[in-house]
Structures are given as C-alpha cells and as structure tokens.
Design an enzyme around this catalytic site. Structure first.
Site, PDB file in Angstrom:
ATOM      1  N   CYS A   1     -14.385  54.922 106.887  1.00 36.70           N
ATOM      2  CA  CYS A   1     -14.231  53.545 106.395  1.00 36.70           C
ATOM      3  C   CYS A   1     -15.403  53.129 105.527  1.00 36.70           C
ATOM      4  O   CYS A   1     -15.244  52.353 104.600  1.00 36.70           O
ATOM      5  CB  CYS A   1     -14.040  52.592 107.560  1.00 36.70           C
TER       6      CYS A   1
ATOM      7  N   GLU B   1     -11.426  45.817 111.689  1.00 37.45           N
ATOM      8  CA  GLU B   1     -12.262  46.649 110.820  1.00 37.45           C
ATOM      9  C   GLU B   1     -11.317  47.461 109.957  1.00 37.45           C
ATOM     10  O   GLU B   1     -10.638  48.354 110.449  1.00 37.45           O
ATOM     11  CB  GLU B   1     -13.177  47.539 111.679  1.00 37.45           C
TER      12      GLU B   1
ATOM     13  N   LYS C   1      -5.527  52.236 122.778  1.00 36.72           N
ATOM     14  CA  LYS C   1      -4.387  52.945 122.177  1.00 36.72           C
ATOM     15  C   LYS C   1      -4.951  53.843 121.081  1.00 36.72           C
ATOM     16  O   LYS C   1      -5.298  53.385 119.995  1.00 36.72           O
ATOM     17  CB  LYS C   1      -3.399  51.933 121.579  1.00 36.72           C
TER      18      LYS C   1
ATOM     19  N   GLU D   1      -8.663  51.915  98.616  1.00 34.97           N
ATOM     20  CA  GLU D   1      -9.251  52.875  99.541  1.00 34.97           C
ATOM     21  C   GLU D   1      -8.406  54.149  99.495  1.00 34.97           C
ATOM     22  O   GLU D   1      -7.212  54.122  99.800  1.00 34.97           O
ATOM     23  CB  GLU D   1      -9.255  52.301 100.961  1.00 34.97           C
TER      24      GLU D   1
HETATM   25  P1  NAI Z   1      -2.976  52.749 110.626  1.00 35.27           P
HETATM   26  O1  NAI Z   1      -3.751  51.511 110.373  1.00 35.27           O
HETATM   27  O2  NAI Z   1      -1.502  52.638 110.509  1.00 35.27           O
HETATM   28  O3  NAI Z   1      -3.341  53.346 112.072  1.00 35.27           O
HETATM   29  C1  NAI Z   1      -4.422  52.915 112.860  1.00 35.27           C
HETATM   30  C2  NAI Z   1      -3.969  52.686 114.291  1.00 35.27           C
HETATM   31  O4  NAI Z   1      -3.003  51.643 114.308  1.00 35.27           O
HETATM   32  C3  NAI Z   1      -3.294  53.888 114.962  1.00 35.27           C
HETATM   33  O5  NAI Z   1      -3.655  53.941 116.322  1.00 35.27           O
HETATM   34  C4  NAI Z   1      -1.826  53.558 114.832  1.00 35.27           C
HETATM   35  O6  NAI Z   1      -1.028  54.171 115.828  1.00 35.27           O
HETATM   36  C5  NAI Z   1      -1.851  52.060 115.020  1.00 35.27           C
HETATM   37  N1  NAI Z   1      -0.671  51.367 114.482  1.00 35.27           N
HETATM   38  C6  NAI Z   1       0.124  51.735 113.457  1.00 35.27           C
HETATM   39  N2  NAI Z   1       1.114  50.830 113.270  1.00 35.27           N
HETATM   40  C7  NAI Z   1       0.931  49.863 114.197  1.00 35.27           C
HETATM   41  C8  NAI Z   1       1.597  48.659 114.518  1.00 35.27           C
HETATM   42  N3  NAI Z   1       2.682  48.256 113.844  1.00 35.27           N
HETATM   43  N4  NAI Z   1       1.129  47.890 115.518  1.00 35.27           N
HETATM   44  C9  NAI Z   1       0.010  48.260 116.205  1.00 35.27           C
HETATM   45  N5  NAI Z   1      -0.650  49.409 115.966  1.00 35.27           N
HETATM   46  C10 NAI Z   1      -0.205  50.195 114.970  1.00 35.27           C
HETATM   47  O7  NAI Z   1      -3.571  53.842 109.625  1.00 35.27           O
HETATM   48  P2  NAI Z   1      -2.895  55.180 109.029  1.00 35.27           P
HETATM   49  O8  NAI Z   1      -1.501  54.901 108.569  1.00 35.27           O
HETATM   50  O9  NAI Z   1      -3.092  56.273 109.985  1.00 35.27           O
HETATM   51  O10 NAI Z   1      -3.835  55.429 107.749  1.00 35.27           O
HETATM   52  C11 NAI Z   1      -3.484  54.841 106.505  1.00 35.27           C
HETATM   53  C12 NAI Z   1      -4.700  54.371 105.744  1.00 35.27           C
HETATM   54  O11 NAI Z   1      -5.422  53.440 106.542  1.00 35.27           O
HETATM   55  C13 NAI Z   1      -5.728  55.427 105.398  1.00 35.27           C
HETATM   56  O12 NAI Z   1      -5.387  56.113 104.227  1.00 35.27           O
HETATM   57  C14 NAI Z   1      -6.977  54.600 105.221  1.00 35.27           C
HETATM   58  O13 NAI Z   1      -7.004  54.050 103.930  1.00 35.27           O
HETATM   59  C15 NAI Z   1      -6.803  53.476 106.219  1.00 35.27           C
HETATM   60  N6  NAI Z   1      -7.579  53.729 107.456  1.00 35.27           N
HETATM   61  C16 NAI Z   1      -8.745  53.062 107.658  1.00 35.27           C
HETATM   62  C17 NAI Z   1      -9.523  53.347 108.761  1.00 35.27           C
HETATM   63  C18 NAI Z   1     -10.801  52.651 109.026  1.00 35.27           C
HETATM   64  O14 NAI Z   1     -11.699  53.235 109.616  1.00 35.27           O
HETATM   65  N7  NAI Z   1     -10.933  51.384 108.695  1.00 35.27           N
HETATM   66  C19 NAI Z   1      -9.152  54.385 109.716  1.00 35.27           C
HETATM   67  C20 NAI Z   1      -7.866  55.006 109.462  1.00 35.27           C
HETATM   68  C21 NAI Z   1      -7.133  54.676 108.350  1.00 35.27           C
END
Ligand code: NAI
Ligand code: MG
Length: 482
Positions: A285, A251, A176, A382
C-alpha cells in the site's frame, strides 16, 4: 500432492478449529498450483465468532488489567518468534514473496505484540477541569468486539498490526483474512491462543469477501471495524457498517511519490527508491510508485533507475529473488492492463512483459516508465505491481503540487540535503508519513500510519493505534468544598 492431502485452513473460533463445510483452493503464486484448501465460511461462522468474541469480552477480557493483557501480548510475541521459520515459510508459499521478506514480516509481527504490550501499560486517562466543586477525569475504554478485514499482501504484518493494539486495549476480535493468503493469519490466531489468550478473545474466519467479509462488515454485534484493502471494497464495508453506526478505520492504499531534488545523494536515493517499489513485487500500500525528479537531475536519475531495474532478479519466493510473483492471475491481468495503457501515454524504458521464469507463476517484469504525464492513468491509479513512473518537475512548489495531484495520500519520500527544504516539503505534503533520505515501506511499528484523503482514515501503528482502539469517557463528580 493430491488435493485431498493439501493442508486445510479452517476457521478458529472460541479456541477451536471449526471443521469446514465447503472449501476452495488457495494457490502458490510462484507455481500457480494449489497449496492449501480454505474453509468457505459465511454468515453462520461469522455470527458464531462475533458471539464468542462478545462472551469473551463481557466475561473475561474487559475485566483484565493492562498488566495481564501486556503479559499476554508478550507471550504472543514470544510464540511468533519461536515459530518464525514455520510462519515465514508459510507466508512465502502463500503470497509468493521472497523468503527473506517473509522472515522480516514474521519479526515485525512479533514486534507489534511487544510494542503494544509495552505501550498499553502507559495508556491512561486525564484529570480535567480546574474547578472548586468538580472532579472530572477521562477513562480510555475498549470498544468491545472489533472486526478486522485484511488483505493478502502482508497477511502476517497486517494481522499483527491490527490485532495487537486492539487486544492490548482490551477488545476481543474477529479476523477475516483474504481468500488468497489466509494461512499465516489463521495460524497466528491458533498460536496466540496456545500462548495464553483466553478462548474467544481472538477468532479468525476465512472465506470470500462477498460471503464472510460482507457478513462481518454488516454484523450488528460489532463495536468497531478495521479494513485494509481496495478503495472499492472499503466503500462497501463502510456503507455496511454505517447501518449500525459502527466506527470504521480504513486503510485503502496509495500512489506514493518520491520527490528527488538536485542536491540528493544518488548512491542512497536510487537503491532505496527501487526497493520501495519492488518489495513484494510492488504489492504494497505504501509502495513508492512515482518518482518526481527535478529536471536538472532527471536524466541521471532515470539512467540509474533503468540500470537498477535491468539488473533485478525475479523468481519463485523460495529462491529469495529481488522480486517474486504477483498474488494471482487476476492481479497480473490488472497490472498488465495498466502497463498496456501506460505504453500509449508515456515512454516504456524497462520491462513491460511477462518474464520467462517458473512456468505457471504469476510473474510480471519490473517495469519503468519515463516522461509520464501527471494525469496519465499509470500516474493516478494504484497498480499494485512492480511499475515505477518518472515525471520531471521545475521547482519545489511544482513537486509538491504533483505529489498531491492524485486522490490518494499515504506516504512520501523526500530526497535532499537541504534541511529547510526537507521540513517545508514534509509540512506541505498531504500524506500521513514522510520519509527524508530514507523510505521505510516495511515495519515502522512505532510510526503512526494511515490515510489522508481517499487513502482512508484512522491511524494504525504507533501509540495512535492504541487510541484508535479505545474511546474516551468523561466522568464529572460534584465535590462539595469542605
Ligand atoms: P479487496 O479490497 O477486495 O480485498 C481485501 C479484503 O476485503 C479481503 O479479505 C477480501 O476478502 C475482503 N472483501 C472483498 N469484498 C468484500 C466485501 N464485499 N465485503 C467485505 N469484505 C470484502 O482487494 P483485492 O480485490 O484483493 O485487490 C484489489 C486491489 O486492491 C489491488 O490491486 C490493490 O490496488 C488494492 N489493495 C490494497 C491493499 C492495501 O494494503 N491497502 C491491499 C490489497 C489490495
Ligand atoms: Mg495463496
């Protein structure tokens, strides 16, 4: 271009594109304008993909040899290299990252498939138990159907990082991608199948987090779930998986420190620290977002960082600047809020605003704070933007205590010529990767990577990830002595 002419990113299930029922816009962060329409999939498509993956696992993939899967992974690597330019341009368009970084990402993605092609052939069980009446051994078996939920910052690299070990180990996959950057993951799924993965072995389903993501995390047909993204979503994904006792790998990002000691080499330290926090505009990250610097060299390091930050080029990804835009208006808002809070807690040295480049893009200036109190929100949370925080320390013990004084634990950089000190600090830090006199934020295919504490758990990259995508079975046989 009108909206109807925009490319359409559709689900790829059982070797076929699935026509979209409904779509949403995907934006080019460099301009703020739509660059594609994305199929808005939900529980129905997720279910179809999990069913396809289950069938492919039972009928085909679990019956293949490691050599067959290795050859398939090598073919995928080859096809990614053959489509390097297309993939890099797509990644640059969809994420806004500088085009040279997108080329690196395409190369690293291919490298993951090569690495797991090689390492799966070295994966084997063990013979156990020295016992006259028993023969006991272990089998390293795939989980079965794996779910992979990935973010938007490194779509190509993370797609390959999570899929290559899973597929090589004999699992079938449902991916996804993130709503903000689904283009390369969907294209990779299609290319990998063209390269020879049997239909249904790799399926990709785009959609929003609450719709497609939540449906995948809660699907009872999964045997393993890997998630990369925010801590908040990680928590909800883990909770959903807990219902079916599905094992998860999480992660969840970090607040990774650099520890700069008085005997560091300034010519090497400063440029690498800057790169570590401005690569993909800090949306990484393992970005090195905190500089903990010995008070004896604090002034020199701060001055050099300020000079370097002032000289950075910012612009649309296609122009290959030092840093491009953030992924979305929402992400820019979050980063600017952090910067505003930082102004009250610490000394703003460079940046802090929105630069005057390419109207409509989601840009933020590279921003440097000094004298940052360790408990300030900008030193704890972060930010996921080009924001660097400098905090002085008195001795090594204090440096390590400060490094560990957040809830995260992902990566760290140690800058010293004292080899004994470097080893002692590396051992003391509660992170999964320590770099000494370097900081490799990108790539690092061979090095295990993951969280300590709230950065998550489970390991990706390296041979460790191959083990993560298998489980161990012990077999004991009574062998009566002759
Ligand atoms: P997110 O964690 O919400 O999104 C990551 C993935 O999870 C996307 O594919 C999204 O569609 C999916 N997702 C969102 N809600 C979900 C749910 N309820 N159930 C299952 N999947 C779901 O991250 P977002 O909102 O795009 O970014 C917010 C913050 O997250 C950033 O500012 C950053 O701090 C952190 N982040 C960390 C990353 C890393 O590499 N560890 C990568 C991206 C964001
Ligand atoms: Mg996009």
């Amino acid at each position: 271009m009108t909206q109807r002419q925009l490319p359409l990113a559709e689900a790829f299930i059982e070797g076929q594109r699935i026509p979209a029922r409904d779509t949403f816009a995907d934006l080019d962060p460099s301009t703020g304008r739509p660059c594609a329409r994305v199929s808005r999939c939900g529980p129905a498509e997720i279910d179809r993909a999990v069913t396809a993956a289950r069938t492919a696992f039972e009928k085909t993939w679990r019956r293949t040899t490691a050599a067959t899967r290795a050859a398939a992974c090598r073919a995928v690597a080859g096809t990614l290299r053959a489509h390097r330019r297309e993939l890099a341009e797509l990644e640059c368009l969809d994420t806004g990252k500088p085009i040279s970084q997108a080329y690196t990402d395409a190369d690293v993605a291919a490298r993951y498939f090569d690495f797991y092609a090689g390492s799966v052939e070295a994966l084997h069980g063990r013979t156990l138990l020295d016992h006259p009446d028993l023969l006991a051994y272990t089998l390293q078996e795939p989980h079965g159907v794996c779910g992979h939920i990935i973010p938007w910052n490194y779509p190509m690299q993370i797609t390959a990082r999570t899929l290559a070990p899973a597929l090589a180990a004999g699992n079938t996959c449902v991916l996804k991608p993130a709503e903000d950057a689904p283009l390369t993951p969907l294209r990779i799924a299609e290319l990998a199948t063209e390269a020879g993965l049997p239909a249904g072995v790799l399926n990709a389903v785009p959609g929003t987090g609450p719709e497609a993501g939540a449906a995948l995390a809660a699907h009872p047909g999964l045997d393993h779930l890997a998630f990369t993204g925010s801590r908040r979503t990680g928590r909800s994904v883990m909770t959903a998986a807990a219902r079916g006792i599905v094992p998860v790998t999480l992660e969840l990002g970090g607040k990774s420190p650099h520890l700069v000691f008085p005997d560091h080499d300034p010519a090497a330290t400063v440029p690498r620290i800057v790169t570590s926090v401005i690569e993909h505009a800090g949306q990484n990250c393992s970005a090195g977002t905190r500089v903990l610097v010995h008070e004896g060299v604090h002034a020199q390091v701060s001055t050099a960082l300020a000079e370097a930050f002032t000289g950075l080029r910012i612009g649309p990804g296609a122009e290959d600047p030092d840093l491009g835009p953030l992924i979305s208006a929402r992400q820019r808002g979050t980063v600017l809020d952090h910067i505003d809070a930082g102004r009250k807690a610490a000394r703003l040295v460079v940046g802090g605003g929105v630069p005057d480049v390419a109207a409509g893009g989601f840009f933020v200036e590279p921003t440097l704070f000094d004298d940052v109190p360790p408990d300030a929100a900008i030193a704890q949370e972060e930010i996921f933007g080009p924001v660097l925080c400098v905090t002085p320390f008195g001795d090594a013990a204090e440096a390590v205590a400060l490094a560990d004084a957040t809830t995260y634990g992902l990566s760290a950089g140690v800058w010293t010529r004292d080899i004994g000190l470097a080893h002692a600090v590396a051992r003391a830090l509660r992170v999964s990767q320590v770099f000494v006199n370097t900081y490799s934020a990108a790539g690092g295919v061979e090095l295990p990577f993951g969280g300590y504490r709230q950065s998550g758990f489970g390991r990706e990259k390296g041979f460790a990830a191959l083990l993560e995508y298998t489980r161990v079975k012990a077999v004991a046989i009574q062998v009566d002595p002759l």
